[in-house]
Design an enzyme around this catalytic site. Structure first.
Site, short mmCIF file in Angstrom:
data_model
loop_
_atom_site.label_atom_id
_atom_site.label_comp_id
_atom_site.label_asym_id
_atom_site.label_seq_id
_atom_site.Cartn_x
_atom_site.Cartn_y
_atom_site.Cartn_z
N GLU B 52 -2.04 -5.74 4.47
CA GLU B 52 -1.80 -6.92 3.84
C GLU B 52 -0.89 -7.68 5.20
OE1 GLU B 52 -1.45 -4.95 2.27
OE2 GLU B 52 -2.20 -4.87 0.00
N PHE B 114 4.29 1.03 -13.09
CA PHE B 114 3.02 1.64 -11.44
C PHE B 114 3.38 0.13 -10.66
CE2 PHE B 114 -1.24 1.71 -9.26
CZ PHE B 114 -0.97 2.60 -8.11
N GLN B 115 3.39 0.35 -9.56
CA GLN B 115 3.36 -0.96 -8.03
C GLN B 115 3.81 -1.97 -8.22
OE1 GLN B 115 -1.42 -1.68 -7.16
NE2 GLN B 115 -0.64 0.49 -6.17
N LYS B 164 0.52 -10.15 -14.63
CA LYS B 164 -1.17 -10.20 -14.88
C LYS B 164 -1.63 -10.94 -16.16
CE LYS B 164 -5.10 -6.26 -14.31
NZ LYS B 164 -4.61 -4.86 -14.56
N MET B 476 8.79 -5.55 27.48
CA MET B 476 10.22 -5.93 27.86
C MET B 476 11.04 -4.99 27.11
SD MET B 476 11.16 -9.20 27.98
CE MET B 476 9.88 -10.66 28.12
#
Lengths: 80, 561
Positions: B52, B114-115, B164, B476
């Site tokens: 993502e 969940f999630q 949802k 760096m």
């Protein structure tokens, strides 16, 4: 210095969190807080927040609060 | 009115906003939307990223080249939290992106379902605006509002979290365009400030123009050139301002900042009037702010009121859009030349070339230098490619040595400095600008932070050219350890995998370049290739980037070695 912020905003969930987040970034503690809907038709809330802050930071902070999309008006005054 | 699902309303709303591309990754809580998307395959291109974070950076890259908000869409919980770095990056660099996240059902909110992740709570500080939708009927208005907020004023990321059940819920889709009006702050003294700014510039002996990302964000490139040409002003760019003015322009003096050019930094403290537009005096630009241009009168123009007087107190602070402001001030500027003043830039420029640049660009022996790679790429593409640089030494070298001729040609993570930015951003850039040559220049460390996006390049058959400037180090950090931490090289050496075998696995043609004689021919083959191509170029392992303003030093304490 002790300051009082008066902030008008849309009465929407998350606005206090966004404003508090700006204070947290600068590690500013809230001394007192009052929130109330002042316009039922337009759904406008008024926040009154007391904080301690050094003077040179206050003008910068109020502009960052004013930048919040939901905020319609933000100002501050020094407490005597 | 016929009822449609929230998911379908979302599709219609996105089409209404002109969305043609979504960077995304499906999952449980966004499945109704993905199901609706199945019916819109012909009008919306969905790019399946591999992580993502890649979706967010790809949306940023897309936005930079298309000028429109980039859109990314992911599921709840980990899908949404993986976006956060990309969102913070877009916030730092004022890049408009619209993120859509699935969320557990409204009834399950706050139950550790969940999630489930409190996405609004997590992203509020790093978004310009965010909103959770729990009713399908809200979708058309909220989507319109999200796109408007992302792309108006100071641009930035917004996020819409949709439960949802709201995706399933039936609603009447109201197609009437929703007008969104946001507050505007009008400066009553604007006209007076415009005149004062013009008068100050007209009377200046050593005027100096500094410009930043605001120029490309407001598409003010032409207005900028007209302005500096009218006044004969020398101009210098911030990192994100690069390519907003052609590098070959006689009034372009170079880049500001920690690893910018010698003259632009040094002479900041010699100018009598500084005109800064579309930039925010980042600490990498100013060095020690107490010693930043104390002699100069400063005019600061920015679209974000909160940036004015934030870091540097301006003598004239003007809240305005760069394009509109430049169009208004240019007619008030007297036509002048500042040859002697510009001569001072030229003199210091010669010094920089002799001490730093020539040796880096044209090394005669030893290992390949990063700078010579960028020089050859620049020559072969005539400065017309889109360079997408990651974060680190290779980024500074790309910024310093690529000869940008066209606008919108440098895409990099400036404010947040997000390693792993370039590979996914180049995906978005190539999709937004398929006719442009998109070249990602990436360090070996940065490359491994989002290496999985090679899969996206493979699947989408994108002609992205990838150059790894491989010094087997986090260069760096290594440089800082050498200069400021007594050469205590703490965890900066990287044992790397065989990047050619990895590219092989993704069916991306590739080469390993270890010797100078092989460099130019390999770059030719890369540029001639029809599809994607990867070059793993072994460069000097202990190269340092100079000039450098040491951390905490003043701009005029910039060091050449």
């Amino acid at each position: 210095m002790r300051y009082v912020l008066t902030i008008k905003s849309e009465n929407a969930p998350g606005t206090l969190y966004r404003i508090a987040g700006l204070l947290l970034r600068k590690k500013i503690n809230i001394e007192s807080l009052h929130v109330k809907e002042i316009d039922r038709k337009k759904h406008i809330s008024l926040f009154t927040i007391e904080i301690f802050l050094s003077t040179h930071l206050m003008a910068k902070l109020i502009k960052q609060i004013d930048r919040v999309v939901e905020v319609t008006h933000a100002e501050y005054r020094r407490m005597q | 009115m016929e009822k449609i699902s929230g998911a379908q309303a979302l599709m219609k709303s996105l089409l209404r906003e002109g969305v043609d591309t979504i960077f995304g990754y499906p999952g449980g809580a966004i499945m109704p939307v993905y199901d609706a998307l199945y019916d819109y395959k012909d009008s919306i291109r969905h790019v399946l990223v591999r992580h993502e974070q890649g979706a967010a950076h790809a949306a940023e890259g897309y936005s930079r080249l298309s000028g429109k908000p980039g859109v990314c869409m992911v599921t709840s919980g980990p899908g949404a939290t993986n976006l956060v770095t990309g969102i913070a990056d877009a916030m730092s660099d004022s890049i408009p992106i619209v993120c859509i996240t699935g969320q557990v059902t409204a009834a399950a909110l706050g139950t550790d379902a969940f999630q489930e992740a409190p996405v609004i709570g997590i992203v509020t500080p790093v978004t310009k605006w965010c909103y959770q939708i729990t009713n399908a009927a809200e979708i058309p208005h909220i989507v319109a509002k999200a796109f408007h907020i992302a792309s108006s004023g100071r641009k930035g990321p917004v996020l819409i979290d949709i439960t949802k059940d709201a995706q399933f819920e039936l609603c009447e889709y109201d197609d009437s365009i929703q007008t969104i009006t946001l507050k505007s702050r009008h400066d009553p003294h604007f006209a007076k400030k415009l005149d004062r700014a013009a008068a100050l510039l007209n009377s200046a002996k050593r005027p100096y123009v500094l410009f930043g990302h605001g120029i490309s964000l407001s598409k003010a490139e032409n207005e900028l050139v007209q302005f500096v040409e009218q006044g004969g002003f020398p101009a210098a760019s911030t990192l994100l301002g690069l390519s907003s003015m052609p590098k070959s322009h006689p009034l372009y003096m170079g880049m500001l900042g920690m690893h910018g050019n010698y003259a632009p930094n040094k002479l900041t403290n010699k100018a009598d009037v500084i005109f800064a537009i579309g930039m925010r005096f980042d600490d990498r630009v100013t060095g020690d702010i107490k010693k930043y241009a104390p002699q100069a009168k400063i005019i600061h123009v920015d679209i974000d009121h909160a940036e004015l007087d934030k870091v540097i107190t301006a003598d004239i602070a003007i809240h305005a859009d760069a394009k509109e402001f430049l169009a208004q001030i240019t007619p008030l500027i007297k036509s002048r030349k500042h040859d002697e003043w510009i001569g001072q830039f030229k003199k210091l420029d010669t010094e920089e070339r002799e001490v730093v640049v020539d040796a880096e660009l044209y090394p005669k022996s030893g290992e390949i230098s990063m700078a010579e790679v960028v020089r050859i790429v620049s020559e072969k593409t005539k400065g017309k490619a889109v360079i997408v640089a990651d974060v680190g030494q290779h980024q500074m070298v790309s910024a310093r040595y690529y000869g940008f001729e066209n606008s919108d040609s440098f895409i990099t993570s400036g404010g947040l400095g997000t390693m792993g930015f370039a590979l996914p951003a180049s995906i978005g850039a190539k999709i937004a600008g398929p006719k442009r040559e998109v070249i990602a220049i990436i360090g070996d460390g940065s490359f491994q932070m989002n290496i999985q996006e090679l899969g996206t390049i493979m699947q989408e058959k994108l002609s992205v050219k990838i150059i790894i400037l491989n010094n087997r180090h986090l260069g760096m950090v290594r440089q800082w350890q050498e200069l400021f931490f007594e050469e205590r090289y703490s965890f900066v050496h990287m044992e790397n995998p065989n990047f050619n075998k990895i590219a092989d696995g993704y069916s991306i043609p590739n080469e390993l370049v270890e010797e100078r004689k092989d460099l130019a021919p390999a770059l030719d083959r890369m540029l001639k290739a029809e599809g994607s191509y990867l070059l793993d170029i072994m460069v000097k392992r202990d190269e340092n980037v100079f000039p450098m303003i040491p951390s905490g030093a003043a701009v005029d304490e910039v060091r050449l070695k």
